[in-house]
Design an enzyme around this catalytic site. Structure first.
Site, PDB file in Angstrom:
ATOM      1  N   SER A   1     -10.077  -1.163   6.914  1.00  0.00           N
ATOM      2  CA  SER A   1      -9.485  -0.946   5.584  1.00  0.00           C
ATOM      3  C   SER A   1      -8.798  -2.136   4.945  1.00  0.00           C
ATOM      4  O   SER A   1      -8.449  -2.070   3.776  1.00  0.00           O
ATOM      5  CB  SER A   1      -8.494   0.211   5.642  1.00  0.00           C
ATOM      6  OG  SER A   1      -9.202   1.412   5.569  1.00  0.00           O
TER       7      SER A   1
ATOM      8  N   LYS B   1       0.843  -1.195   0.000  1.00  0.00           N
ATOM      9  CA  LYS B   1       0.000   0.000   0.000  1.00  0.00           C
ATOM     10  C   LYS B   1       0.879   1.247   0.000  1.00  0.00           C
ATOM     11  O   LYS B   1       1.961   1.245   0.613  1.00  0.00           O
ATOM     12  CB  LYS B   1      -0.898  -0.045   1.246  1.00  0.00           C
ATOM     13  CG  LYS B   1      -1.985   1.009   1.311  1.00  0.00           C
ATOM     14  CD  LYS B   1      -2.920   0.754   2.510  1.00  0.00           C
ATOM     15  CE  LYS B   1      -3.997   1.806   2.664  1.00  0.00           C
ATOM     16  NZ  LYS B   1      -4.937   1.530   3.772  1.00  0.00           N
TER      17      LYS B   1
ATOM     18  N   SER C   1      -9.922   1.386   2.931  1.00  0.00           N
ATOM     19  CA  SER C   1      -9.088   2.215   2.079  1.00  0.00           C
ATOM     20  C   SER C   1      -8.023   1.458   1.298  1.00  0.00           C
ATOM     21  O   SER C   1      -7.469   2.018   0.361  1.00  0.00           O
ATOM     22  CB  SER C   1      -8.390   3.275   2.939  1.00  0.00           C
ATOM     23  OG  SER C   1      -7.504   2.652   3.860  1.00  0.00           O
TER      24      SER C   1
HETATM   25  N1  GLN Z   1     -13.375   3.782   6.573  1.00  0.00           N
HETATM   26  C1  GLN Z   1     -12.768   4.081   7.812  1.00  0.00           C
HETATM   27  C2  GLN Z   1     -12.261   5.501   7.805  1.00  0.00           C
HETATM   28  O1  GLN Z   1     -12.472   6.165   6.873  1.00  0.00           O
HETATM   29  C3  GLN Z   1     -11.641   3.128   8.098  1.00  0.00           C
HETATM   30  C4  GLN Z   1     -10.472   3.356   7.220  1.00  0.00           C
HETATM   31  C5  GLN Z   1      -9.278   2.545   7.594  1.00  0.00           C
HETATM   32  O2  GLN Z   1      -9.387   1.470   8.172  1.00  0.00           O
HETATM   33  N2  GLN Z   1      -8.118   3.076   7.275  1.00  0.00           N
HETATM   34  O3  GLN Z   1     -11.671   5.978   8.717  1.00  0.00           O
END
Ligand code: GLN
Length: 486
Positions: free
Chosen positions: A178, A79, A154
């Protein structure tokens, strides 16, 4: 005969040992596959082609000399929030669009020591804030199962690439879901390990008390192998736990009969989607056939998970993101009148709308007079959620629930409605709040042929139990063998 790009890490490793192929051949197969399908998916921020081929040649030298580790020569995608020396680490943001780190994240160091081949960097929601990979400065990633839908987020690029066979395995990060959400949406396996079990050194921080790096793979055996590599103490991360971990691959063939899975009534009473209900019911009956018992239990504070998360995560983010000021590194505005104006212009230009929303939310929650009402209260709720899980684990070995409330949604469907987007993480966020390990396992396809996953959650440092359960399930099903047609 299957193409090299389609094979699992374990199959490729076996071929490498028998000298039936080389790491360069494997890497070229993946790079060719990337050339043909990546333009439609856009899972990558950068394909680091030359570096990949150099790493592959080096891996072949090691293989020839007998200096071989389990994943030597195997391609991986990371990532774009993990520092990769010499390659831009953008976090999906304009503010870091030109940031080339002078050092490697610990996971990257481990990948290099193993002799794996880094194919490139994966697209992601900006600073990992999002559930659809749509907030990336580089544009959205598409779900290989249906290019009009999101891969989740994400870590959408990491999941989509493994599903589309343009990466053999990958790494993502999970702050509120995510890794598990994109794994569910793309039909691959993804695990968020226990907080503290994988080093965060060199992971660009979003919400430091929740962030955790974890693996994606097409099956649990590959996932276990990658987990072996990344787990373990790191003195460079003060929250890294000095505790040895077992060889996770020894849990791939352990029977699960006699184990008990807890079913939180609150999770299932919230579930409205028939495709997800059906997939969970079928998964449950497969586990029952394997001799697993199910017990109903309650996690009464679950309802407050999202509300508390959206105080804690933005508060930490507002502090972590204060360092992007245009002075030390990253984007700097070209036109400004004063130093203060330079900060303001830089941040106004450099951050996208969702990141700005989080910075404002967090700054407000931490401001004097509001700290007790918001941050402190959310921290207390977090403790209540953690205690709910502790109580639950008195009566079960792991918790069984959906990963996401629905199959993948369409690109554009939720991007203008933050609350709807936030609700996507209703089943994953509580797990981060409690610091527990969770895995998403492919559970079949919806009526529209879109992937659905289920989630298993274990007590702290019991990743091995998740590997054991997921592997037993995969022996009985072929969901993880389904591939999108591209
Ligand atoms: N969707 C959640 C957020 O926007 C979790 C994102 C994540 O796990 N990085 O914070």
């Amino acid at each position: 005969m299957a193409h090299l790009y389609e094979l699992t890490a374990i199959e490729l490793a076996r071929m490498l040992r028998k000298k039936e192929t080389s790491s360069v051949q494997i890497t070229e197969s993946l790079l060719n596959r990337i050339d043909s399908v990546e333009p439609n998916i856009r899972a990558y921020v950068d394909v680091t082609r030359e570096t990949a081929l150099e790493m592959a040649s080096e891996a072949d030298r090691r293989l020839a000399s007998g200096d071989v580790r389990p994943l030597t020569g195997i391609p991986i995608l990371i990532k774009n929030n993990m520092c990769f020396r010499g390659h831009r680490t953008t976090c999906g943001s304009r503010i870091l669009a030109n940031f080339v780190p002078p050092y490697d994240a610990t996971v990257v160091t481990r990948i290099k020591e193993e002799g794996m081949v880094i194919l490139g960097t994966a697209n992601m929601d900006e600073f990992a804030m999002g559930s659809s990979t749509e907030t990336s400065y580089w544009g959205p990633t598409r779900n290989p199962w249906n290019l009009d839908t999101t891969p989740g987020g994400s870590s959408g690029g990491s999941a989509a690439a493994v599903a589309a066979c343009i990466a053999t395995v990958s790494l993502g990060s999970d702050t509120g879901g995510s890794i598990r959400l994109p794994a569910s949406f793309c039909g691959v396996v993804g695990m968020k390990p226990t907080y503290g079990s994988v080093s965060r050194y060199g992971l660009v921080a979003y919400a430091s008390s929740l962030d955790q790096i974890g693996p994606f793979a097409r099956d649990t055996a590959d996932l276990a192998l990658l987990l072996n590599l990344i787990c373990g103490h790191d003195p460079k991360d003060s929250t890294s736990v000095p505790r040895p971990h077992p060889d996770f691959t020894t849990y791939l063939d352990k029977p699960v009969a006699g184990m008990t899975l807890g079913v939180p009534t609150e999770f299932f009473s919230k579930l409205e989607n028939p495709d997800v209900s059906k997939a969970c019911a079928e998964a449950r009956s497969i586990f029952e056939r394997l001799g697993v018992k199910f017990t109903e239990l309650s996690l009464p504070h679950l309802d407050y998970g999202i509300a508390a998360y959206y105080i804690i995560a933005p508060s930490e983010a507002s502090s972590n993101l204060a360092r992007y000021d245009g002075v030390k590194y990253g984007h700097r505005a070209e036109k400004f009148d004063s130093m203060i104006d330079m900060y303001c212009q830089t941040r106004a230009e450099g951050f996208g709308a969702e990141v700005k929303r989080r910075i404002m939310l967090g700054t407000y929650a931490l401001s004097s007079g509001y700290y007790d009402a918001y941050y402190l209260k959310a921290a207390k709720v977090r403790t209540l959620i953690t205690n709910d899980f502790k109580t639950a684990f008195r009566t079960c070995d792991a918790i069984f629930c959906p990963t996401a409330p629905s199959p993948p949604f369409r690109i554009g469907e939720k991007i203008d409605d933050p609350i709807q987007m936030y609700l996507t993480d209703v089943f994953t966020i509580p797990v981060n709040m409690a610091g527990l390990p969770g895995i998403s396992v492919p559970a079949g396809l919806s009526g529209d042929r879109l992937p659905v996953g289920f989630q298993l959650v274990a007590p702290h440092f019991e990743e091995a139990r998740l590997v054991q359960l997921a592997a037993a399930f995969q022996k009985e099903t072929d969901h993880h063998l389904q591939r999108p047609s591209l």
